[in-house]
Design a protein around this motif. Structure first.
Motif, PDB file in Angstrom:
ATOM      1  N   GLU A  13       5.058   3.241  -7.478  1.00 24.69           N
ATOM      2  CA  GLU A  13       4.531   3.397  -6.124  1.00 24.69           C
ATOM      3  C   GLU A  13       3.459   4.491  -6.088  1.00 24.69           C
ATOM      4  O   GLU A  13       3.354   5.314  -6.995  1.00 24.69           O
ATOM      5  CB  GLU A  13       5.662   3.770  -5.160  1.00 24.69           C
ATOM      6  N   GLN A  63       0.812  -1.216   0.000  1.00 23.11           N
ATOM      7  CA  GLN A  63       0.000   0.000   0.000  1.00 23.11           C
ATOM      8  C   GLN A  63       0.842   1.260   0.000  1.00 23.11           C
ATOM      9  O   GLN A  63       0.575   2.202  -0.735  1.00 23.11           O
ATOM     10  CB  GLN A  63      -0.940   0.011   1.207  1.00 23.11           C
ATOM     11  N   ARG A  64       1.893   1.270   0.817  1.00 26.47           N
ATOM     12  CA  ARG A  64       2.653   2.512   0.951  1.00 26.47           C
ATOM     13  C   ARG A  64       4.011   2.462   0.253  1.00 26.47           C
ATOM     14  O   ARG A  64       4.745   3.443   0.254  1.00 26.47           O
ATOM     15  CB  ARG A  64       2.851   2.872   2.430  1.00 26.47           C
TER      16      ARG A  64
END
Length: 615
Positions: free
Chosen positions: A250, A181-182
């Protein structure tokens, strides 16, 4: 399908994932795009499933453990003809079956609710156990996992259990797309880091390029031909595969693509390929017929019997009467008394060892296959599996959980072993049933009652022996209670459950000697609570004193209070509960130190009566 067709199907699944997320304005298209080829090959060439008959006993079972990739699953359903394009475009809308994370409440082809990562594989183990040991049908369980969830301990509980049980009907497909997710995951694209761990637990592993459809096809074939071991296919993929602006980048997790139309064009445009998913082989479910006369154990009034003993004996009897009842335990069956079932029905007993997440997950998997599971361990240890209980509720799974050694009444073992939060935990679960018997006959009847309830059911048992209060012919409907003492002269009502019922009766006897009459209610059904009986008691005495071997938050006192939240006048309500941190002491000393023994109840009652007189 051949190589070209599989490649095209993978692109179609990507396009439809992008379209669905764009229509919803939310979702996880990039996580779907990484696994598109993996699912395309599975659905087209290896999955055996009749979408018109999701309950077909020969169907393979597919679990999307990385539940946020639901656009991919729905795109595959469309390709298989289970849903149409119009429905696909309702993704995440109010009233749509296509939720942000799939649930079996809405879709008959979904085995279990996912979205809380690390749960798909443990539930898959339960389904695979059913196929291997109970159903004895040759279906295969396929679980698509994400690499991020490989950090969850529950995954490795499942991996060890599957290896130990030699579940060669189980295949884990790990989508190693490198990005969480990050940012990057712990191991990035190091496939061997995952493979080493699976091999350590006795799995066969295959490392593969997750975008090479021929390599994927061979890997699935290898998994199907592997005997004596579960298989983990570790696939290197790229998040957002096929769209240059998002591929392997990302910061795009959980977001629609910036320009969906441009992405769709880059992926080759909208397609409408249809796949003929292989039909399952003919199979016959071997569930035993439920019919059978139930001979519950019977106990004489006045005898001292631990409710955990009654649970074990009643469960064994229920297993004799019903061939669909199974039992699971977390390596404490000699204490929970599930060993009684294990000795009489060893083929339907599952030892899950000290792995409470896998314990509950296996029950969810077994319930998905139509079995009626009873799960037992110490009440305190079920807290470790609370998220699995929560997700079981979301799935609509029918599971029975039994927590023994509850409360300070267990004595010298100390607070780490005392379930003092369990009533609150299970009362908070949507649609749950929470039961707390005080004697052996009541316990036996409630064990049988649980089997007919819906959703998550919890029964709390006690370690020490307690006097049998009720005859063996007494009935205890869920949602009921028992009035044990009542008279026109009652000054207040003491409401108790389990161990504190006996303390309340002792206190009532002592108070009667002092000329103070009190009503005593055994509130064995903590949820649903007997609102009618509580309201009648409030009208009768005007004051309720609750006594519980549990923390004051969320337990019996709060359950009683809930009966008066409909706008009617609320009676005076006083609670006795465990408010301090216990240490080691005898059961009698523990109850007294917590202020929930007979002496403490009598003292509180006298104080309440004196205050009422002063007023």
């Amino acid at each position: 399908m051949n190589t070209r067709q599989l490649t095209e199907l993978g692109q179609q699944l990507r396009v439809d994932s992008v379209r669905a997320a764009a229509a919803a304005g939310s979702g996880h298209p990039t996580s779907s795009m990484s696994a598109a080829d993996l699912l395309a090959v599975l659905f087209a060439n290896h999955l055996r499933y009749d979408f018109d008959r999701p309950a077909h006993p020969g169907n393979d079972r597919f679990i999307l453990s990385k539940g946020h990739a639901s656009p991919l699953l729905y795109a595959a359903y469309k390709a298989a003809g289970a849903i149409n394009d119009t429905e696909l475009m309702t993704f995440r809308r109010l009233g749509s079956r296509l939720e942000g994370h799939p649930t079996p409440r809405r879709l008959p082809w979904v085995e279990t609710a996912t979205g809380s990562l690390g749960q798909g594989l443990p539930v898959g183990v339960g389904i695979a156990l059913s196929g291997k040991r109970l159903d004895r049908v040759g279906y295969r369980v396929w679980v698509l996992c994400g690499d991020s969830e490989m950090a969850e301990g529950s995954v490795w509980e499942a991996a060890e259990h599957a290896g130990y049980e030699h579940l060669d009907n189980l295949v884990a497909i790990v989508d190693v797309n490198r990005l969480g997710q990050r940012g990057p995951t712990r191991h990035g694209h190091d496939l061997d880091a995952y493979a080493r761990r699976f091999r350590a637990f006795g799995w066969h592993t295959v490392e593969v390029d997750g975008h090479d459809v021929d390599a994927i096809d061979r890997a699935y074939g290898e998994a199907v031909s592997t005997v004596g071991q579960p298989t983990a296919i570790i696939a290197r993929t790229l998040k957002g595969k096929g769209v240059a602006s998002v591929q392997d980048r990302e910061g795009l997790h959980g977001k629609p693509l910036p320009d969906a139309d441009e992405a769709i064009e880059e992926l080759g445009g909208v397609r409408d390929l249809r796949i003929e998913v292989r039909q399952p082989p003919a199979a016959r479910m071997l569930h035993a017929v439920r019919a059978g006369h139930l001979e519950l154990p019977r106990y004489e009034t006045g005898d001292e019997v631990a409710t955990r003993d009654a649970y074990g004996q009643a469960l064994a009897a229920l297993g004799t009467a019903r061939g669909d009842v199974v039992a699971l335990d977390g390596e404490v069956s000699d204490s929970t008394r599930a060993e009684f079932f294990a000795k009489e029905h060893p083929d339907r007993f599952f030892e899950c060892y000290i792995a409470e997440q896998q314990l509950v997950a296996a029950a969810v998997g077994l319930a998905a296959r139509g079995w009626v599971p009873y799960v037992s361990t110490f009440a305190a240890f079920l807290t470790r599996a609370h998220d699995f209980v929560r997700m079981a509720s979301i799935s609509g799974a029918g599971i029975n959980l039994v927590g023994s050694h509850a409360g300070v009444a267990i004595g010298q073992d100390g607070p780490s072993q005392m379930g003092l939060e369990d009533l609150a935990m299970f009362r908070a679960v949507h649609g749950s049933t929470v039961l707390y018997p005080c004697d052996a006959n009541q316990t036996a009847k409630l064990v049988a009652e649980m089997a007919g309830c819906e959703g998550v059911r919890y029964l709390r048992t006690s370690r020490g022996g307690m006097p049998v209060l009720y005859g063996p012919n007494e009935e205890f409907p869920v949602g009921g209670s028992k009035v044990l003492r009542v008279s026109p002269q009652d000054r207040l009502t003491v409401v108790a459950a389990g161990a504190t019922v006996h303390e309340a009766l002792k206190a009532a006897h002592a108070l009667a000697a002092d000329g103070i009459s009190v009503q005593v209610i055994d509130l064995y059904s903590v949820k649903p609570v007997d609102r009618r009986a509580l309201r009648e008691a409030a009208e009768h005495t005007g004051c309720l004193l609750t006594v519980e071997d549990h923390h004051e938050e969320g337990g019996l006192g709060d359950a009683v209070l809930d009966a008066f939240l409909d706008g009617r006048p609320t009676p005076r309500l006083v609670r006795l509960a465990v408010r301090t941190m216990p240490g080691s002491a005898s059961p009698e000393e523990q109850l007294h130190a917590a202020g929930i023994d007979a002496e403490s109840i009598a003292a509180a009652a006298k104080l309440l009566v004196e205050n009422a007189i002063v007023r």
